[in-house]
Write an enzyme that holds these catalytic residues in place. Structure first.
Site, short mmCIF file in Angstrom:
data_model
loop_
_atom_site.label_atom_id
_atom_site.label_comp_id
_atom_site.label_asym_id
_atom_site.label_seq_id
_atom_site.Cartn_x
_atom_site.Cartn_y
_atom_site.Cartn_z
N GLY A 183 0.66 28.12 -36.11
CA GLY A 183 0.20 29.29 -36.86
C GLY A 183 0.91 30.56 -36.45
N GLY A 184 2.23 30.48 -36.34
CA GLY A 184 2.97 31.61 -35.78
C GLY A 184 3.46 32.65 -36.76
N GLY A 185 3.12 32.55 -38.05
CA GLY A 185 3.70 33.45 -39.03
C GLY A 185 2.84 34.60 -39.47
N ASP A 228 1.29 21.63 -42.40
CA ASP A 228 -0.14 21.77 -42.16
C ASP A 228 -0.47 21.08 -40.85
OD1 ASP A 228 -2.95 21.55 -42.15
OD2 ASP A 228 -3.04 21.36 -44.33
N ASN A 277 -2.52 28.07 -31.23
CA ASN A 277 -3.15 29.31 -31.67
C ASN A 277 -3.87 29.18 -33.00
OD1 ASN A 277 -3.20 32.38 -32.48
ND2 ASN A 277 -1.83 31.42 -33.96
N SER A 298 -12.31 30.77 -27.78
CA SER A 298 -13.00 31.95 -28.29
C SER A 298 -14.23 32.20 -27.44
CB SER A 298 -13.40 31.75 -29.75
OG SER A 298 -14.29 32.78 -30.18
N TYR A 350 -17.06 25.64 -35.70
CA TYR A 350 -16.04 26.43 -35.00
C TYR A 350 -16.42 26.61 -33.53
CZ TYR A 350 -13.20 30.54 -33.78
OH TYR A 350 -12.34 31.43 -33.17
N ALA A 364 -15.93 23.37 -31.59
CA ALA A 364 -14.51 23.13 -31.32
C ALA A 364 -14.02 23.98 -30.18
CB ALA A 364 -13.70 23.39 -32.59
#
Length: 256
Positions: A19-21, A68, A95, A147, A160, A163
């Site tokens: 998810g680096g973009g 994905d 991430n 988190s 969430y 996880a």
């Protein structure tokens, strides 16, 4: 990005970010490139604009591998591609996440599985894919984004939260298993980081004020706060730190 510290050992290292973009992931890619690292990342959406920005800023673009992360085969293929281009992965940053709100009563098995695939399953299989290369080199660092939500006992997104609690447990287990190979694995638990997505979706003035009241430090977190922490965990500056969950939240929760 404000360059607040230089970690000389990260120059030339092979970095892979999920998810680096966009959001925190984009800030992470930028931060590692500023250290002279070779960055590759996977994401679903087109990252052409971000790539152009990085090329203009750093003189080179990161390696973007579209895919994905819930497609395990594609995720591991992307990691293998990055290793071919930049060399075996030195640092993996898990991430990518989805903190979509959902109620316990309405959560279906299909949505549960989808959320676990994004928020937990991909973390394990990305780590699995980098282990052999790290074992061969006798070194490596994995940073798994968790988190503080599960530490706070938040309501409104139980899948969430489950996880993220598991991510901390997974990090400790992998740290124990692969520590003899010189591989460090740590979790990083952010508080509420004000990305563009957060501002557009949930960051009402009332919600921001209520959360700031919970913080010891009365300043909202920005992506840069997580970049600095991640660079530290990735570098030899934290060489004897593994199996830990480091909280960066302005002082909402207390660990220890």
């Amino acid at each position: 990005m404000t360059r607040t510290a230089t970690f000389h050992d990260l120059a030339g290292k092979s970095i892979f970010i999920t998810g680096g973009g966009a959001g925190i992931g984009a800030a992470l890619a930028d931060g590692f490139m500023a250290q002279g690292a070779q960055v590759a990342f996977i994401g679903r959406s087109d990252a052409s604009d971000f790539m152009a920005q990085m090329a203009e800023k750093h003189g080179a673009a990161p390696l973007f591998l579209q895919g994905d992360i819930t497609d395990t085969r594609r995720l591991q293929e992307a990691i293998a591609q990055a290793a071919t281009v930049h060399g075996p992965i030195d640092v993996l940053v898990n991430n990518a996440a989805n903190d979509a709100r959902h109620s316990t009563a309405e959560l279906t098995p299909e949505v549960w599985d989808q959320l676990q695939a994004i928020n937990l399953k991909a973390y394990f299989f990305a780590a699995q894919a980098v282990m052999q290369g790290m074992q061969t080199k006798g070194s490596g660092a994995i940073v798994n984004f968790s988190s503080i939500s599960y530490m706070m006992g938040q309501a409104g997104y139980p899948a969430y939260m489950a996880a993220n609690g598991a991510i901390t447990a997974l990090s400790r287990g992998l740290a124990r298993e692969f520590g003899p190979d010189g591989i460090r694995v740590n979790a990083l638990a952010p508080g509420w980081v004000l990305t563009e997505k957060q501002r557009a979706t949930w960051a009402t003035p009332e919600a921001l004020a209520a959360h700031l009241e919970k913080q010891c430090l009365k300043t909202h977190l920005t992506p840069q706060d997580l970049v600095d922490a991640t660079l530290f965990l990735a570098s030899d500056s934290s060489r004897m730190m593994t199996g830990q969950c480091m909280v960066v939240d302005g002082g909402v929760v207390v660990t220890g």
